[in-house]
Design a protein around this motif. Structure first.
Motif, PDB file in Angstrom:
ATOM      1  N   SER A 100       0.829  -1.207   0.000  1.00  0.00           N
ATOM      2  CA  SER A 100       0.000   0.000   0.000  1.00  0.00           C
ATOM      3  C   SER A 100       0.863   1.256   0.000  1.00  0.00           C
ATOM      4  CB  SER A 100      -0.921   0.009   1.224  1.00  0.00           C
ATOM      5  OG  SER A 100      -1.799  -1.091   1.206  1.00  0.00           O
ATOM      6  N   GLN A 101       1.895   1.276   0.835  1.00  0.00           N
ATOM      7  CA  GLN A 101       2.774   2.443   0.909  1.00  0.00           C
ATOM      8  C   GLN A 101       3.505   2.680  -0.410  1.00  0.00           C
ATOM      9  OE1 GLN A 101       5.158   1.345   4.271  1.00  0.00           O
ATOM     10  NE2 GLN A 101       3.550   1.835   5.760  1.00  0.00           N
ATOM     11  N   GLN A 102       3.967   1.608  -1.011  1.00  0.00           N
ATOM     12  CA  GLN A 102       4.692   1.740  -2.276  1.00  0.00           C
ATOM     13  C   GLN A 102       3.765   2.209  -3.395  1.00  0.00           C
ATOM     14  OE1 GLN A 102       7.897   1.533  -2.921  1.00  0.00           O
ATOM     15  NE2 GLN A 102       8.529   0.964  -0.849  1.00  0.00           N
ATOM     16  N   LEU A 103       2.542   1.709  -3.422  1.00  0.00           N
ATOM     17  CA  LEU A 103       1.582   2.145  -4.443  1.00  0.00           C
ATOM     18  C   LEU A 103       1.237   3.620  -4.259  1.00  0.00           C
ATOM     19  CD1 LEU A 103      -0.873  -0.889  -4.680  1.00  0.00           C
ATOM     20  CD2 LEU A 103       0.683  -0.083  -6.453  1.00  0.00           C
ATOM     21  N   ALA A 104       1.087   4.053  -2.997  1.00  0.00           N
ATOM     22  CA  ALA A 104       0.815   5.468  -2.734  1.00  0.00           C
ATOM     23  C   ALA A 104       1.972   6.327  -3.207  1.00  0.00           C
ATOM     24  CB  ALA A 104       0.549   5.691  -1.250  1.00  0.00           C
ATOM     25  N   GLY A 105       3.191   5.850  -2.983  1.00  0.00           N
ATOM     26  CA  GLY A 105       4.354   6.581  -3.441  1.00  0.00           C
ATOM     27  C   GLY A 105       4.434   6.677  -4.947  1.00  0.00           C
ATOM     28  N   ARG A 106       3.725   5.791  -5.640  1.00  0.00           N
ATOM     29  CA  ARG A 106       3.698   5.802  -7.105  1.00  0.00           C
ATOM     30  C   ARG A 106       2.423   6.439  -7.660  1.00  0.00           C
ATOM     31  NH1 ARG A 106       7.097   2.011  -5.477  1.00  0.00           N
ATOM     32  NH2 ARG A 106       8.766   1.284  -6.853  1.00  0.00           N
ATOM     33  N   GLY A 107       1.701   7.128  -6.784  1.00  0.00           N
ATOM     34  CA  GLY A 107       0.595   7.935  -7.272  1.00  0.00           C
ATOM     35  C   GLY A 107      -0.806   7.399  -7.050  1.00  0.00           C
ATOM     36  N   TYR A 108      -0.941   6.237  -6.384  1.00  0.00           N
ATOM     37  CA  TYR A 108      -2.273   5.659  -6.174  1.00  0.00           C
ATOM     38  C   TYR A 108      -2.785   5.994  -4.773  1.00  0.00           C
ATOM     39  CZ  TYR A 108      -1.579   2.896 -10.384  1.00  0.00           C
ATOM     40  OH  TYR A 108      -1.374   2.515 -11.684  1.00  0.00           O
ATOM     41  N   ALA A 109      -4.085   6.253  -4.681  1.00  0.00           N
ATOM     42  CA  ALA A 109      -4.739   6.359  -3.376  1.00  0.00           C
ATOM     43  C   ALA A 109      -5.188   4.958  -2.991  1.00  0.00           C
ATOM     44  CB  ALA A 109      -5.941   7.303  -3.454  1.00  0.00           C
ATOM     45  N   VAL A 110      -4.687   4.444  -1.872  1.00  0.00           N
ATOM     46  CA  VAL A 110      -4.896   3.046  -1.504  1.00  0.00           C
ATOM     47  C   VAL A 110      -5.587   2.949  -0.144  1.00  0.00           C
ATOM     48  CG1 VAL A 110      -3.827   0.790  -1.202  1.00  0.00           C
ATOM     49  CG2 VAL A 110      -2.778   2.462  -2.748  1.00  0.00           C
ATOM     50  N   LEU A 166       6.412 -11.334   2.029  1.00  0.00           N
ATOM     51  CA  LEU A 166       7.227 -10.256   1.463  1.00  0.00           C
ATOM     52  C   LEU A 166       7.973  -9.526   2.573  1.00  0.00           C
ATOM     53  CD1 LEU A 166       4.796  -8.743  -1.226  1.00  0.00           C
ATOM     54  CD2 LEU A 166       6.395 -10.636  -1.452  1.00  0.00           C
ATOM     55  N   SER A 167       8.633 -10.310   3.424  1.00  0.00           N
ATOM     56  CA  SER A 167       9.319  -9.757   4.590  1.00  0.00           C
ATOM     57  C   SER A 167      10.437  -8.795   4.209  1.00  0.00           C
ATOM     58  CB  SER A 167       9.887 -10.887   5.452  1.00  0.00           C
ATOM     59  OG  SER A 167       8.857 -11.752   5.876  1.00  0.00           O
ATOM     60  N   ASP A 168      11.075  -9.036   3.075  1.00  0.00           N
ATOM     61  CA  ASP A 168      12.126  -8.139   2.598  1.00  0.00           C
ATOM     62  C   ASP A 168      11.462  -6.939   1.923  1.00  0.00           C
ATOM     63  OD1 ASP A 168      14.193  -6.801   1.323  1.00  0.00           O
ATOM     64  OD2 ASP A 168      15.226  -8.627   0.707  1.00  0.00           O
ATOM     65  N   PRO A 169      11.688  -5.727   2.442  1.00  0.00           N
ATOM     66  CA  PRO A 169      11.057  -4.543   1.825  1.00  0.00           C
ATOM     67  C   PRO A 169      11.351  -4.408   0.333  1.00  0.00           C
ATOM     68  CG  PRO A 169      12.025  -3.972   3.956  1.00  0.00           C
ATOM     69  CD  PRO A 169      12.473  -5.379   3.648  1.00  0.00           C
ATOM     70  N   ALA A 170      12.509  -4.907  -0.100  1.00  0.00           N
ATOM     71  CA  ALA A 170      12.853  -4.813  -1.523  1.00  0.00           C
ATOM     72  C   ALA A 170      11.881  -5.632  -2.370  1.00  0.00           C
ATOM     73  CB  ALA A 170      14.285  -5.286  -1.756  1.00  0.00           C
ATOM     74  N   ASP A 171      11.410  -6.767  -1.840  1.00  0.00           N
ATOM     75  CA  ASP A 171      10.441  -7.586  -2.578  1.00  0.00           C
ATOM     76  C   ASP A 171       9.096  -6.874  -2.682  1.00  0.00           C
ATOM     77  OD1 ASP A 171      12.228  -9.706  -2.977  1.00  0.00           O
ATOM     78  OD2 ASP A 171      11.760 -10.565  -1.008  1.00  0.00           O
ATOM     79  N   ALA A 172       8.693  -6.225  -1.591  1.00  0.00           N
ATOM     80  CA  ALA A 172       7.434  -5.477  -1.613  1.00  0.00           C
ATOM     81  C   ALA A 172       7.527  -4.300  -2.577  1.00  0.00           C
ATOM     82  CB  ALA A 172       7.088  -4.982  -0.208  1.00  0.00           C
ATOM     83  N   GLU A 173       8.670  -3.640  -2.589  1.00  0.00           N
ATOM     84  CA  GLU A 173       8.860  -2.507  -3.499  1.00  0.00           C
ATOM     85  C   GLU A 173       8.807  -2.970  -4.949  1.00  0.00           C
ATOM     86  OE1 GLU A 173      12.071   1.091  -4.428  1.00  0.00           O
ATOM     87  OE2 GLU A 173      12.432  -0.336  -2.801  1.00  0.00           O
TER      88      GLU A 173
END
Length: 446
Positions: free
Chosen positions: A63-73, A243-250
């Motif tokens: 959710s945080q990464q999608l918001a950072g890319r312009g989406y309201a989540v 997705l414990s590794d933040p890099a995978d979530a990103e």
């Protein structure tokens, strides 16, 4: 109630709001709304895993990464979980889906129409089911998700009667005690997830790790095989289930954001649609077709075996699939015995049946009751210069004409919806997509 705070992650400024909205059962559901800096490029809902909450690592990081890319989540706790009200023991997979629909209704009323649904783990089948009830959804993504909600049954194998009543069971999941209702077990066994995937009126992106030890990669293969185009698969190689590794979530969020951008309407265009402006369906369909023709699909394990009846006379063949057999032949004018339809007629019958089946599945999901449907399909070859809609003007083209007779009692709106869904038929998509046929001779000892 809304509480707001600012956040900056990797240089991306977002606004985080704690909100509540009424769920399907009437209980207040606790939610977090991640807003980007500026006009959102789209509105999304993120669904969490079984017995988790919206604060789970995978849910928050995506959710945080999608918001950072312009989406309201919007991410929220399902009824009875996390900080949401209600009794978890009274919930089922169906109520989870209804919570998602309620979330989309609230989001559409307060912020903007939801175009993207993302589901992690058990949230995956939930967003697939909910997509059919949210007209604005154009894209669905599953992450580490099972193909069916029944997948969680193995977690409930040690369930034992609860002191709260005969209709309730106590179970330990991940070291935490939960009480579930017996109706939950019945409900997950009644879900027609394959049908939902087949008739899904949205693009789907399947993300899964080959190393997932909770939900095996074969579940992703089942989802992918059941869904029609446009469908995509991306391997989250090396990632664990959470997705414990933040890099995978990103990485996952970046893929979802870029992919969904093909299908969600531009915010300015969407606003014009609400006020009677231009229709965004045409560019969306063009984008969907572009992605559909670019995907590499997995080979289908099941198939059809076709055997020649005799080598010295005629052209009759017997086709076998599962427990079914049928005969194909050429007409007598072509040297055959006319013992069955010719190959083109079988191909056309597949398109006709698939068309009617897809329409019926869609209608049943909408609760529409109508009489039988007849589809007439014809094949011809035409000069390219005579085709006004075709890109090329040279040579000859294959053409298929399809005429659909439906119950005249249907309203004009229903007829138009069924006509649109006819083009979502999987056989239609296969015929109009990019098809590669690989041919080889079987070994002599096969």
């Amino acid at each position: 109630m809304q509480q707001e705070q600012q956040a900056v992650r990797d240089g991306d400024r977002t606004t985080v709001r704690d909100v509540t909205f009424p769920g399907a059962t009437g209980a207040d559901l606790s939610a977090t709304l991640e807003l980007p800096d500026g006009r959102p490029r789209g509105y999304a809902i993120m669904a969490h895993c079984f017995t988790c909450s919206s604060d789970a690592h995978a849910t928050t990081r995506i959710s945080q990464q999608l918001a950072g890319r312009g989406y309201a989540v919007l991410r929220f706790d399902f009824t009875g979980l996390g900080d949401s009200g209600g009794d978890f023991a009274e919930t089922t997979f169906t109520t989870n889906v209804e919570d998602l629909v309620a979330a989309a209704r609230w989001m559409g009323r307060e912020w903007g129409q939801v175009g993207l649904l993302v589901g992690h783990s058990f949230g995956g089948p939930a967003v697939v089911a909910a997509a059919g009830q949210i007209d604005s959804v154009r894209a669905v993504s599953t992450i580490g998700a099972p193909a069916s909600p029944e997948h969680v049954q193995h977690l409930l194998a040690d369930a034992r009667p609860s002191e709260q009543g005969e209709d309730r069971l106590r179970v330990d999941i991940g070291g935490r005690p939960f009480v579930i209702g017996r109706q939950f077990l019945h409900d997950i066994s009644e879900q027609s997830q394959t049908e939902r995937l087949r008739t899904l009126d949205a693009a789907i992106l399947v993300l899964h790790s080959p190393q997932d030890q909770v939900v095996g990669i074969e579940e992703a293969a089942t989802i992918f095989a059941a869904a029609g185009h446009p469908r995509s698969f991306v391997s989250l190689d090396g990632a664990d289930h959470l997705l414990s590794d933040p890099a995978d979530a990103e990485f996952a969020a970046g893929i979802v954001a870029a992919w969904a951008g093909r299908y969600l309407p531009d915010p300015v265009t969407a606003a014009a649609d609400v006020t009677g402006g231009q229709d965004e369906a045409a560019p969306r369909e063009e984008a969907a077709q572009a992605v559909a023709t670019a995907q590499v699909t997995q080979p289908v394990l099941e198939g059809v075996r076709v055997s020649e009846r005799a080598a010295d006379a005629g052209y009759a063949h017997t086709a076998e699939a599962g427990g079914h057999t049928w005969v194909l032949d050429e007409p007598t004018a072509a040297g055959g015995d006319d013992d069955g339809p010719d190959p083109y007629q079988v191909l056309l019958s597949a398109l006709g049946a698939c068309t009617s089946m897809t329409m019926r599945m869609y209608a049943r999901r909408k609760g529409w009751d109508y009489g039988t449907t007849t589809v007439t399909v014809r094949h011809s070859r035409i000069h390219a210069r005579d085709c006004q809609e075709c890109e090329t003007t040279e040579g000859r083209l294959e053409r298929i004409d399809r005429s659909i007779a439906v119950d005249p009692a249907l309203s004009e709106e229903q007829r138009e919806a069924l006509l649109r869904i006819a083009d979502k038929c999987p056989v239609h998509r296969t015929l109009t997509g990019t098809v590669e046929i690989f041919t080889e001779l079987e070994p002599e000892d096969a």
